[in-house]
Write a protein that holds these residues in place. Structure first.
Motif, mmCIF file in Angstrom:
data_model
loop_
_atom_site.group_PDB
_atom_site.id
_atom_site.type_symbol
_atom_site.label_atom_id
_atom_site.label_comp_id
_atom_site.label_asym_id
_atom_site.label_seq_id
_atom_site.Cartn_x
_atom_site.Cartn_y
_atom_site.Cartn_z
ATOM 1 N N PRO A 221 -5.541 16.052 -14.596
ATOM 2 C CA PRO A 221 -4.588 17.120 -14.910
ATOM 3 C C PRO A 221 -4.705 17.593 -16.357
ATOM 4 C CG PRO A 221 -3.480 15.186 -13.970
ATOM 5 C CD PRO A 221 -4.860 14.767 -14.374
ATOM 6 N N ALA A 222 -4.436 18.868 -16.565
ATOM 7 C CA ALA A 222 -4.420 19.419 -17.920
ATOM 8 C C ALA A 222 -3.370 20.528 -17.999
ATOM 9 C CB ALA A 222 -5.790 19.982 -18.288
ATOM 10 N N ARG A 223 -2.775 20.634 -19.175
ATOM 11 C CA ARG A 223 -1.749 21.669 -19.387
ATOM 12 C C ARG A 223 -2.371 22.860 -20.124
ATOM 13 N NH1 ARG A 223 1.104 23.075 -23.469
ATOM 14 N NH2 ARG A 223 0.248 21.326 -24.660
ATOM 15 N N VAL A 224 -2.092 24.067 -19.631
ATOM 16 C CA VAL A 224 -2.635 25.288 -20.233
ATOM 17 C C VAL A 224 -1.497 26.290 -20.450
ATOM 18 C CG1 VAL A 224 -4.979 25.070 -19.347
ATOM 19 C CG2 VAL A 224 -3.234 26.094 -17.911
ATOM 20 N N GLU A 225 -1.716 27.260 -21.339
ATOM 21 C CA GLU A 225 -0.624 28.143 -21.754
ATOM 22 C C GLU A 225 -0.973 29.626 -21.604
ATOM 23 O OE1 GLU A 225 1.523 27.001 -25.298
ATOM 24 O OE2 GLU A 225 0.459 25.091 -25.408
ATOM 25 N N VAL A 267 0.269 12.962 -14.601
ATOM 26 C CA VAL A 267 1.435 13.457 -13.854
ATOM 27 C C VAL A 267 1.945 12.355 -12.939
ATOM 28 C CG1 VAL A 267 0.653 15.855 -13.890
ATOM 29 C CG2 VAL A 267 0.006 14.375 -11.975
ATOM 30 N N GLY A 268 3.209 12.490 -12.518
ATOM 31 C CA GLY A 268 3.788 11.569 -11.545
ATOM 32 C C GLY A 268 3.623 12.150 -10.141
ATOM 33 N N LEU A 269 3.811 11.319 -9.144
ATOM 34 C CA LEU A 269 3.624 11.774 -7.770
ATOM 35 C C LEU A 269 4.771 12.658 -7.286
ATOM 36 C CD1 LEU A 269 1.937 11.582 -5.161
ATOM 37 C CD2 LEU A 269 3.336 9.609 -4.527
ATOM 38 N N THR A 270 5.986 12.259 -7.635
ATOM 39 C CA THR A 270 7.152 12.948 -7.052
ATOM 40 C C THR A 270 7.945 13.747 -8.075
ATOM 41 O OG1 THR A 270 8.506 10.999 -7.408
ATOM 42 C CG2 THR A 270 7.410 11.170 -5.279
ATOM 43 N N THR A 271 7.521 13.710 -9.337
ATOM 44 C CA THR A 271 8.282 14.404 -10.376
ATOM 45 C C THR A 271 7.534 15.650 -10.825
ATOM 46 O OG1 THR A 271 7.206 12.947 -11.963
ATOM 47 C CG2 THR A 271 9.438 12.354 -11.264
ATOM 48 N N ASP A 272 8.269 16.577 -11.449
ATOM 49 C CA ASP A 272 7.633 17.765 -12.023
ATOM 50 C C ASP A 272 7.153 17.426 -13.420
ATOM 51 O OD1 ASP A 272 8.413 19.121 -9.781
ATOM 52 O OD2 ASP A 272 10.227 19.941 -10.704
ATOM 53 N N PRO A 273 5.906 17.673 -13.719
ATOM 54 C CA PRO A 273 5.460 17.421 -15.094
ATOM 55 C C PRO A 273 6.127 18.382 -16.079
ATOM 56 C CG PRO A 273 3.729 18.541 -13.845
ATOM 57 C CD PRO A 273 4.834 18.231 -12.873
#
Lengths: 391, 505
Positions: A221-225, A267-273
């Motif tokens: 996973p990676a966060r982008v803007e 990231v988690g399985l059931t949570t929102d990152p």
């Protein structure tokens, strides 16, 4: 809780999962989509909305070209608007370095027999009013475009329902039961669902789901803007790539552009990152104003971030596994939006016929057989260490 | 990067008191306020509903800086106490590390003036960012001359730049009455004070004063429409309502006026707190979503404190500025204590002084029943073809019907069969999802004028309590900044080198 059942359970209410679900429901399958939040609330709804032939990535070209074919009739097919705009895609160089990228895109297109036009600065400025005087050269792909990701995801979801498919929102997958080499049921926060086939199209969570069934899917996973400006008068309808940014002018007139460094995450399985923006949006603003100096006075009114997943070779996985023998993996390596119509068609082909009518031969999971579980550490595709508290 | 021990956002009563208290405790304190606001932002109705009744003098920044300073005696006290006061400075972003974002070397604020932006680090932050005008739609509310109480306050008091001649005030609580009094004091005729409630809600003394100067009160009335020429208000049509908030036939009254002031309520400015992930909770008696905070004004994030309207607004605060001032002082003490500038015993002593002298006030009452009645009366009187969202021109009917924007020119049987009602069958009401589909709240005022009414309409359609409608998300920049203001002057070599194009191998 009572046990529910379906022909196909699709995990993930993003654009790839919903597209797969739509084509399966259209073919008469009883389909359930399980989504931990609301449809498109993660990467799909946060996409830049770009659609192209992906000439730079050979194994993707057949899928991307077929996707554009489906996009062309998608609004009518679904019965809801996607804002699909089919006016081409322009990649611009505003520095000497960027010229090499442009030429390599052009050459890749030629290699695939795809028509493109190399444009000089005046031709580009005719196409994009307000484009930088520094624009040196560009390559125009007539067969490209963009659409509104949020509208598209909702259109697929509604069309799925119109085909009697079921959508379970706010429902997280918590486990899977495997018996005799098959996934027999999917455990969710709303109860157990028995299924003949399971399609996992859960974006950054796809790798975590695969672990439940002892399959290694290498996707980090990676966060982008991205950012959005206030609306401007209509300037251009084509998808625009240049100066390290990608973006479009929305039908309403807002400029929507993103790019720049991404940040690897877990990231988690059931949570929102978490999806915060950072001061990086200032740099995106700068690069956008460099690219379109004519828009330098328009206010930025919002920004957003999304968490996407990325495989080691930057390509998607679309594969019907041998084991478990009723499990399909769909993960898009951050190309999910534009490819989604064809991805869904290919995934539904796999479920219905065991093979895809679109060539996805380069997108199997087996290509990563030699990628061990430590691959993220080896590549450095891991989150930065947590900063010590300031006080 | 420049780091400040303590930054206070907002130089109103609470923020100034907080800054003075912290500075007196020996903390190097920076007090930031966005006033005077630049003309281009005022034109976007940000951060308040200003309504275009504005003198040109507002363009003269130097004059306006003088007026802003002169309108707030406590600013001189703050400077005297050693506070670094920075006026004309917007706080447009707040950033801290999270699970998926770990690159910052500490919590940061994005700041800007009308020319450029910059980023600073802070050790402690006090958010005293005030409140925002509550928008309520009626036919003609898109014309020049419709403004909010805070917008009117700024134009009258801080800027002395209001050009209104004759005003109709919506609401009759202390907020409305005080705004009306202020208008009268500045020579604006208050033609009517209107409320849907059967009796005036604010203090008696204010009512008498207003009546003496000719203000007429219309209770059990609502606004049917504002009418005018060339997008400029010339008159307001009021109509009486019955117990069901339905208009009484034939009871219309036309009032000549060039201004309508929305003074029904205020919403706390929680955007920075939301960006920093401070826990928020819905408290109707405090105006909606407000930060969870303790008696010392500490939020759930240990370096962030809150004071004044931003911590929650209620009508009593209009009459009694001590409430905000005391909150500010408590926040200043708590910040100083957490920085170690004063010890626990000293902090306790200072807190006790404040709590001892504080007047006891009745607990505030919930406000959303009244807001709902206002909205219902406006819908009953004006129908559904009124813009709920001004920037994006989304009507109430389009919002309720969940219809795509008109500029898409999309029509299909399937689309027509969808609505908020059908969407809610798929899950609880989600305002972010609704705004992306309808575009209500997606415009240049950043949803300021329509957030609350959209949430009220969603609650009404869902048959849900307004408290069940989640907060519509806030994203930076929380002030609309031109690209050429938001951008950094240079892109550092490192950033240029690290810049990647969409995951290029």
């Amino acid at each position: 809780m009572p046990v529910d059942s379906a022909d196909v359970v699709i995990i993930g209410g993003g654009v790839s999962g919903l597209s797969s679900a739509y084509f399966l429901a259209k073919a008469g399958k009883d389909v359930v989509v399980v989504e931990k939040g609301t449809v498109g609330s993660e990467a799909s709804g946060r996409s830049g909305g770009m659609i192209s032939e992906r000439v730079g990535e050979s194994p993707l070209v057949p899928l991307a070209v077929e996707s554009l074919n489906i996009w062309a009739g998608l609004d009518d097919e679904l019965g809801y608007p996607t804002e699909f705009t089919h006016h081409g895609r322009l990649q611009v160089a505003v520095t000497e370095e960027q010229m090499d990228e442009v030429f390599s895109e052009r050459d890749a297109a030629f290699a695939h027999g795809i028509n493109v036009d190399q444009l000089d600065p005046s031709e580009m400025r005719d196409m994009i009013p307000g484009l930088s005087e520094k624009a040196l050269v560009g390559v125009f792909f007539p067969n490209g475009g963009h659409a509104n990701p949020q509208r598209t995801v909702q259109a697929f979801a509604w069309a799925l329902q119109d085909m009697k498919g079921r959508l379970y929102q706010n429902t997280a997958v918590t486990g899977m039961k495997v018996a005799d080499g098959r996934v027999s049921s999917v455990e969710t926060s709303a109860g157990t669902i028995e299924a003949e086939t399971v399609v996992a199209a859960a974006g950054p969570q796809t790798a975590l789901l695969a672990e439940m069934v002892d399959v290694h899917v290498p996707a980090a996973p990676a966060r982008v803007e991205m950012l959005a400006t206030a609306p401007l008068e209509p300037l251009f309808k084509i998808a625009l790539v240049g100066n390290g940014l990608y973006g479009r002018q929305a039908a309403r007139g807002n400029l929507l552009f993103g790019g720049g460094p991404h940040e690897w995450a877990d990231v988690g399985l059931t949570t929102d990152p978490d999806k915060p923006n950072t001061p990086l949006i200032r740099n995106i603003a700068r690069r956008l104003a460099e690219l379109l100096p004519g828009a330098a006075d328009v206010p930025v009114i919002r920004s957003w971030a999304g968490v996407v997943e990325q495989c080691p070779d930057y390509l998607p996985i679309i594969d019907f596994l041998d084991s478990p023998s009723n499990y399909v993996v769909v993960t898009a390596s951050a190309h999910g939006f534009g490819l989604a119509p064809a991805t869904g068609k290919a995934a539904s082909d796999l479920v219905l016929h065991g093979e895809s009518s679109i060539d996805i031969s380069g997108l199997g999971l087996r290509r990563f057989d030699n990628v061990g579980t430590g691959w993220r550490d080896e590549r450095g595709w891991i989150p930065a260490p947590e900063q010590p508290a300031a006080h | 990067m420049e780091s400040k021990p303590l930054v206070v956002v907002g130089a109103g009563v609470a923020g100034t008191a907080a800054a003075i208290e912290a500075a007196k405790a020996g903390v190097q304190t920076t007090l930031i306020d966005e006033n005077p606001i630049g003309m281009s932002m005022i034109g976007l109705d940000v951060p308040q509903f200003f309504g275009q009744r504005i003198m040109g003098t507002l363009r003269n920044k130097a004059v306006m800086l003088g007026r802003v300073a002169a309108a707030n005696d406590a600013l001189a006290d703050a400077e005297e106490a050693g506070v670094d006061v920075q006026l004309g400075t917007y706080v447009w972003g707040a950033f801290r590390n999270t699970e998926t974002s770990r690159v910052l070397d500490g919590p940061q604020l994005g700041l800007a003036d009308d020319e450029q932006s910059w980023v600073i680090n802070y050790d402690r932050l006090i958010v005293a960012a005030g409140s925002r005008d509550l928008g309520m739609s009626f036919a003609g509310w898109n014309m020049a001359g419709v403004m909010g109480a805070n917008g009117a306050y700024s134009l009258m008091s801080r800027y002395q730049a209001l050009t209104s001649q004759r005003m109709v005030v919506m609401g009759s609580g202390n907020l409305a009455l005080n705004t009306a009094r202020m208008a009268q004091d500045r020579g604006v005729e208050v033609a009517a004070v209107v409320d849907v409630s059967p009796s005036v809600r604010g203090g008696e003394a204010l009512v008498t004063g207003l009546q003496a100067k000719g203000a007429k009160f219309y209770t059990s009335h609502t606004v049917k429409e504002a009418v005018g020429r060339a997008d400029d208000i010339e008159a307001v049509v009021l109509v009486e309502i019955d117990d069901d908030a339905e208009p009484v036939a034939g009871s219309e009254k036309t009032i000549d006026a060039d201004t309508v002031c929305l003074a029904i309520g205020l919403a706390p400015n929680v955007e920075l707190l939301d960006l920093l992930d401070c826990r928020l909770a819905f408290k109707s008696e405090l105006g909606g979503y407000v930060p969870c905070r303790d008696d010392r004004m500490r939020t759930s994030v240990d370096d962030v404190f809150v004071a004044g309207d931003a911590a929650g607004f209620h009508d009593e605060m209009i009459l009694n500025p001590e409430i905000a001032r005391n909150q500010g002082r408590l926040a200043g003490i708590a910040a100083a204590q957490s920085l170690g500038a004063i010890d626990n015993a000293e902090a306790l002593a200072r807190r006790s002084d404040i709590l001892r002298s504080a007047a006891v006030t009745a607990p505030p009452a919930e406000v959303h029943t009244g807001w709902k009645k206002w909205l219902r009366s406006l819908v009953n009187a004006g129908g559904l073809d009124i813009f709920a969202c001004l920037c994006e021109e989304v009507t109430r009917a389009e919002l309720i019907g969940l219809q795509p924007p008109r500029y898409l020119e999309w029509e299909s049987e399937r689309m027509s069969s969808r609505s908020l009602q059908t969407l809610m069958k798929d899950g609880p009401v989600n305002p972010d999802q609704v705004k992306r589909l309808t575009r209500a709240g997606m415009g240049h005022c950043q949803g300021r004028r329509c957030r609350e009414q959209v949430s009220l309409i969603l609650a009404e359609e869902a048959g849900a309590d307004i408290a069940e409608v989640p907060l519509t998300s806030y994203r930076p920049p929380v002030r609309p900044l031109p690209l050429k203001v938001m951008w950094p002057h240079e892109e550092p070599e490192q950033v240029r080198r690290d810049w990647v194009k969409w995951f290029t191998p």
